[in-house]
Design a protein around this motif. Sequence first.
Motif, PDB file in Angstrom:
ATOM      1  N   GLU A  96      22.124 -77.493 -35.689  1.00 31.57           N
ATOM      2  CA  GLU A  96      21.225 -78.096 -34.714  1.00 31.57           C
ATOM      3  C   GLU A  96      20.556 -79.373 -35.216  1.00 31.57           C
ATOM      4  OE1 GLU A  96      18.475 -75.040 -33.769  1.00 31.57           O
ATOM      5  OE2 GLU A  96      19.924 -73.789 -32.704  1.00 31.57           O
ATOM      6  N   LEU A  97      20.800 -79.734 -36.468  1.00 35.46           N
ATOM      7  CA  LEU A  97      20.149 -80.915 -37.038  1.00 35.46           C
ATOM      8  C   LEU A  97      20.960 -82.173 -36.743  1.00 35.46           C
ATOM      9  CD1 LEU A  97      19.205 -79.354 -40.501  1.00 35.46           C
ATOM     10  CD2 LEU A  97      17.724 -79.630 -38.512  1.00 35.46           C
ATOM     11  N   ASP A  98      20.248 -83.289 -36.637  1.00 36.39           N
ATOM     12  CA  ASP A  98      20.908 -84.569 -36.367  1.00 36.39           C
ATOM     13  C   ASP A  98      21.204 -85.252 -37.700  1.00 36.39           C
ATOM     14  OD1 ASP A  98      21.802 -87.016 -35.502  1.00 36.39           O
ATOM     15  OD2 ASP A  98      20.315 -87.201 -33.902  1.00 36.39           O
ATOM     16  N   TRP A  99      22.366 -84.941 -38.273  1.00 31.89           N
ATOM     17  CA  TRP A  99      22.701 -85.415 -39.615  1.00 31.89           C
ATOM     18  C   TRP A  99      22.944 -86.914 -39.651  1.00 31.89           C
ATOM     19  CZ3 TRP A  99      22.038 -81.916 -43.320  1.00 31.89           C
ATOM     20  CH2 TRP A  99      22.094 -80.571 -42.979  1.00 31.89           C
ATOM     21  N   GLN A 100      23.414 -87.484 -38.563  1.00 36.33           N
ATOM     22  CA  GLN A 100      23.780 -88.890 -38.581  1.00 36.33           C
ATOM     23  C   GLN A 100      22.567 -89.803 -38.373  1.00 36.33           C
ATOM     24  OE1 GLN A 100      26.944 -89.508 -39.415  1.00 36.33           O
ATOM     25  NE2 GLN A 100      26.373 -91.663 -39.640  1.00 36.33           N
ATOM     26  N   ARG A 101      21.607 -89.379 -37.545  1.00 38.76           N
ATOM     27  CA  ARG A 101      20.492 -90.261 -37.193  1.00 38.76           C
ATOM     28  C   ARG A 101      19.294 -90.102 -38.114  1.00 38.76           C
ATOM     29  NH1 ARG A 101      17.704 -89.329 -31.492  1.00 38.76           N
ATOM     30  NH2 ARG A 101      16.959 -87.528 -32.693  1.00 38.76           N
ATOM     31  N   ASP A 102      18.965 -88.863 -38.488  1.00 39.30           N
ATOM     32  CA  ASP A 102      17.750 -88.599 -39.270  1.00 39.30           C
ATOM     33  C   ASP A 102      18.011 -88.754 -40.756  1.00 39.30           C
ATOM     34  OD1 ASP A 102      16.273 -88.033 -37.001  1.00 39.30           O
ATOM     35  OD2 ASP A 102      16.779 -85.900 -37.040  1.00 39.30           O
ATOM     36  N   ASP A 103      16.977 -89.203 -41.490  1.00 38.22           N
ATOM     37  CA  ASP A 103      17.110 -89.277 -42.946  1.00 38.22           C
ATOM     38  C   ASP A 103      16.864 -87.907 -43.561  1.00 38.22           C
ATOM     39  OD1 ASP A 103      14.320 -88.880 -43.246  1.00 38.22           O
ATOM     40  OD2 ASP A 103      13.920 -91.024 -43.236  1.00 38.22           O
ATOM     41  N   LEU A 104      17.031 -87.823 -44.883  1.00 38.97           N
ATOM     42  CA  LEU A 104      16.964 -86.532 -45.569  1.00 38.97           C
ATOM     43  C   LEU A 104      15.611 -85.860 -45.388  1.00 38.97           C
ATOM     44  CD1 LEU A 104      18.373 -84.542 -47.507  1.00 38.97           C
ATOM     45  CD2 LEU A 104      17.428 -85.861 -49.409  1.00 38.97           C
ATOM     46  N   LEU A 105      14.523 -86.626 -45.466  1.00 35.50           N
ATOM     47  CA  LEU A 105      13.196 -86.038 -45.318  1.00 35.50           C
ATOM     48  C   LEU A 105      13.004 -85.461 -43.931  1.00 35.50           C
ATOM     49  CD1 LEU A 105      10.345 -85.449 -46.293  1.00 35.50           C
ATOM     50  CD2 LEU A 105       9.705 -87.789 -45.683  1.00 35.50           C
ATOM     51  N   GLU A 106      13.375 -86.200 -42.899  1.00 33.71           N
ATOM     52  CA  GLU A 106      13.222 -85.714 -41.526  1.00 33.71           C
ATOM     53  C   GLU A 106      14.055 -84.454 -41.299  1.00 33.71           C
ATOM     54  OE1 GLU A 106      11.743 -85.780 -37.573  1.00 33.71           O
ATOM     55  OE2 GLU A 106      11.121 -86.837 -39.390  1.00 33.71           O
ATOM     56  N   ILE A 107      15.247 -84.410 -41.880  1.00 33.23           N
ATOM     57  CA  ILE A 107      16.105 -83.230 -41.742  1.00 33.23           C
ATOM     58  C   ILE A 107      15.446 -82.006 -42.371  1.00 33.23           C
ATOM     59  CG2 ILE A 107      18.233 -82.218 -42.667  1.00 33.23           C
ATOM     60  CD1 ILE A 107      19.578 -84.931 -42.065  1.00 33.23           C
ATOM     61  N   LEU A 108      14.891 -82.163 -43.568  1.00 38.21           N
ATOM     62  CA  LEU A 108      14.252 -81.027 -44.238  1.00 38.21           C
ATOM     63  C   LEU A 108      12.997 -80.584 -43.498  1.00 38.21           C
ATOM     64  CD1 LEU A 108      14.694 -82.039 -47.988  1.00 38.21           C
ATOM     65  CD2 LEU A 108      15.874 -80.211 -46.759  1.00 38.21           C
ATOM     66  N   ILE A 109      12.219 -81.537 -42.972  1.00 40.57           N
ATOM     67  CA  ILE A 109      11.020 -81.174 -42.209  1.00 40.57           C
ATOM     68  C   ILE A 109      11.410 -80.412 -40.947  1.00 40.57           C
ATOM     69  CG2 ILE A 109       9.073 -82.073 -40.877  1.00 40.57           C
ATOM     70  CD1 ILE A 109       8.888 -84.377 -42.856  1.00 40.57           C
ATOM     71  N   ARG A 110      12.424 -80.919 -40.245  1.00 43.34           N
ATOM     72  CA  ARG A 110      12.847 -80.245 -39.016  1.00 43.34           C
ATOM     73  C   ARG A 110      13.404 -78.855 -39.310  1.00 43.34           C
ATOM     74  NH1 ARG A 110      16.159 -83.659 -34.693  1.00 43.34           N
ATOM     75  NH2 ARG A 110      14.236 -84.847 -35.018  1.00 43.34           N
ATOM     76  N   LEU A 111      14.167 -78.725 -40.386  1.00 35.39           N
ATOM     77  CA  LEU A 111      14.693 -77.417 -40.776  1.00 35.39           C
ATOM     78  C   LEU A 111      13.554 -76.452 -41.061  1.00 35.39           C
ATOM     79  CD1 LEU A 111      17.155 -75.671 -41.542  1.00 35.39           C
ATOM     80  CD2 LEU A 111      16.986 -76.623 -43.851  1.00 35.39           C
ATOM     81  N   PHE A 112      12.562 -76.908 -41.815  1.00 36.56           N
ATOM     82  CA  PHE A 112      11.414 -76.056 -42.128  1.00 36.56           C
ATOM     83  C   PHE A 112      10.669 -75.663 -40.865  1.00 36.56           C
ATOM     84  CE2 PHE A 112       6.828 -75.755 -42.964  1.00 36.56           C
ATOM     85  CZ  PHE A 112       6.811 -74.689 -43.847  1.00 36.56           C
ATOM     86  N   ALA A 113      10.402 -76.621 -39.970  1.00 34.68           N
ATOM     87  CA  ALA A 113       9.635 -76.336 -38.762  1.00 34.68           C
ATOM     88  C   ALA A 113      10.357 -75.312 -37.886  1.00 34.68           C
ATOM     89  CB  ALA A 113       9.385 -77.627 -37.989  1.00 34.68           C
ATOM     90  N   ARG A 114      11.667 -75.456 -37.739  1.00 36.52           N
ATOM     91  CA  ARG A 114      12.415 -74.517 -36.896  1.00 36.52           C
ATOM     92  C   ARG A 114      12.468 -73.130 -37.511  1.00 36.52           C
ATOM     93  NH1 ARG A 114      17.601 -78.132 -34.788  1.00 36.52           N
ATOM     94  NH2 ARG A 114      16.447 -79.364 -33.255  1.00 36.52           N
ATOM     95  N   MET A 115      12.708 -73.060 -38.815  1.00 36.37           N
ATOM     96  CA  MET A 115      12.745 -71.750 -39.480  1.00 36.37           C
ATOM     97  C   MET A 115      11.386 -71.070 -39.417  1.00 36.37           C
ATOM     98  SD  MET A 115      15.107 -72.643 -42.839  1.00 36.37           S
ATOM     99  CE  MET A 115      14.775 -71.046 -43.607  1.00 36.37           C
ATOM    100  N   LEU A 116      10.299 -71.836 -39.621  1.00 31.91           N
ATOM    101  CA  LEU A 116       8.964 -71.244 -39.597  1.00 31.91           C
ATOM    102  C   LEU A 116       8.584 -70.802 -38.188  1.00 31.91           C
ATOM    103  CD1 LEU A 116       6.420 -70.501 -41.138  1.00 31.91           C
ATOM    104  CD2 LEU A 116       5.584 -72.843 -40.796  1.00 31.91           C
TER     105      LEU A 116
END
Length: 415
Positions: A96-116
């Motif tokens: 569900e993450l946008d690997w092409q558009r988002d940078d590494l930090l945004e990807i990790l933040i979004r992953l954390f927010a969704r999991m939490l």
Amino acid sequence: MAYGSGPEQIEETAAVRLAAAAQALPLGGADGSRILTLGRKDLRAGQMVGVLATEGCALEILPKIGDLCEGGVRRKLVHMLAVTHDLDVSAGALSELDWQRDDLLEILIRLFARMLAEAVRRGMPRRYVGHEDDLPVLRGRLDAARQFTRLAASPQSLACRFDALSADIALNQIMKAAVLRLQSFARGAETRRLLRELAFAYADIREVPIETLRFDLVIVDRTNARWRDLQALACLLLQGRFQTTSGGAATGFSLLFAMNALFEAYVARMLARVLRSSGQRVVAQGGLLYCLEDPESGIRTFRTKPDILVKRDSETTLVIDTKWKRLAPVIDDPKQGVSQADIYQMMAYGRLYRCARLLLLYPHHARLGAQPGLRSRHRVTSSDDELFVGTIDLEQLETVPGQLSDLALRCCIES
């Protein structure tokens, strides 16, 4: 990256600010060159990967992994971080993450927010916490010492000591600290919305400064096992790798990882999985034997710390040194770009750890040919020791266990 206004260039003023931010970070070394080096015509990256930001600009530093696009490299990096930090991230969450558009930090933040958010929907963890209070009726047990000293003149109150089920525990305090911190850095609308909802859900949890969070008090057991991965991800986003800087042109933040250390840790974890059923164990950054000892004082000096030792009982069967740099094809360089210092170091490891099998391990790339694996095999002069040079292909991470297993067999680990 050359200075300029083109798509693959950077404005020189922005480069100066980013270099100042790198110099302000402990990870950058004395002059920041471990992260960035400011040249006359360009800005050059060091051994760090991740995101560095300062006023008005941000830079994402990605490693070269084969011919992968930026999105593919980010996916591989997150996989490697997950392995090295014991994160069990579901394929669904990653898809569900946008690997092409988002940078590494945004990807990790979004992953954390969704999991939490998913974990909180199932219920916030609670534990019994000890309390002391003066109540009109007895609850729990009486604290006799406090009753007959501090409350001696107040017989209408009872000094009670009792346990109460509470959500205000160390694990939830860590989650709240992560949510509040990441709100300042998230850019995606959905991620910011999730973090706002999570901040509301944690409103009754005490806010604890990051530097005083009690990670040591977190208890993860079968009743809250699903929080183990969230705790590890929160630690990744709260502790040393994610830093803020302040002061003049260096104001900003960073999430950086030493690629050579990440490669080493990833190989060690994956190799441990491969060898688990073989009766052998993997020791990362261990050994710690000294090269020299004073015969009179007994003082030892020049301690060694091999990247990876493979051991069977007390015997070392293989010493591995990982190198995050490009190996040269034999046709270009008979030494393949292997440094003399690395050879001397491996020979010392063979002698100190009484191990006849030594492996220098590099990332594979296309110029070496289609297949990763054992590139060369050498006999150490005047000994029975053998030194191997090998590669693993990180473009196909799902095949890494098989690649490491094949290398282990070819280096004669198996008896």
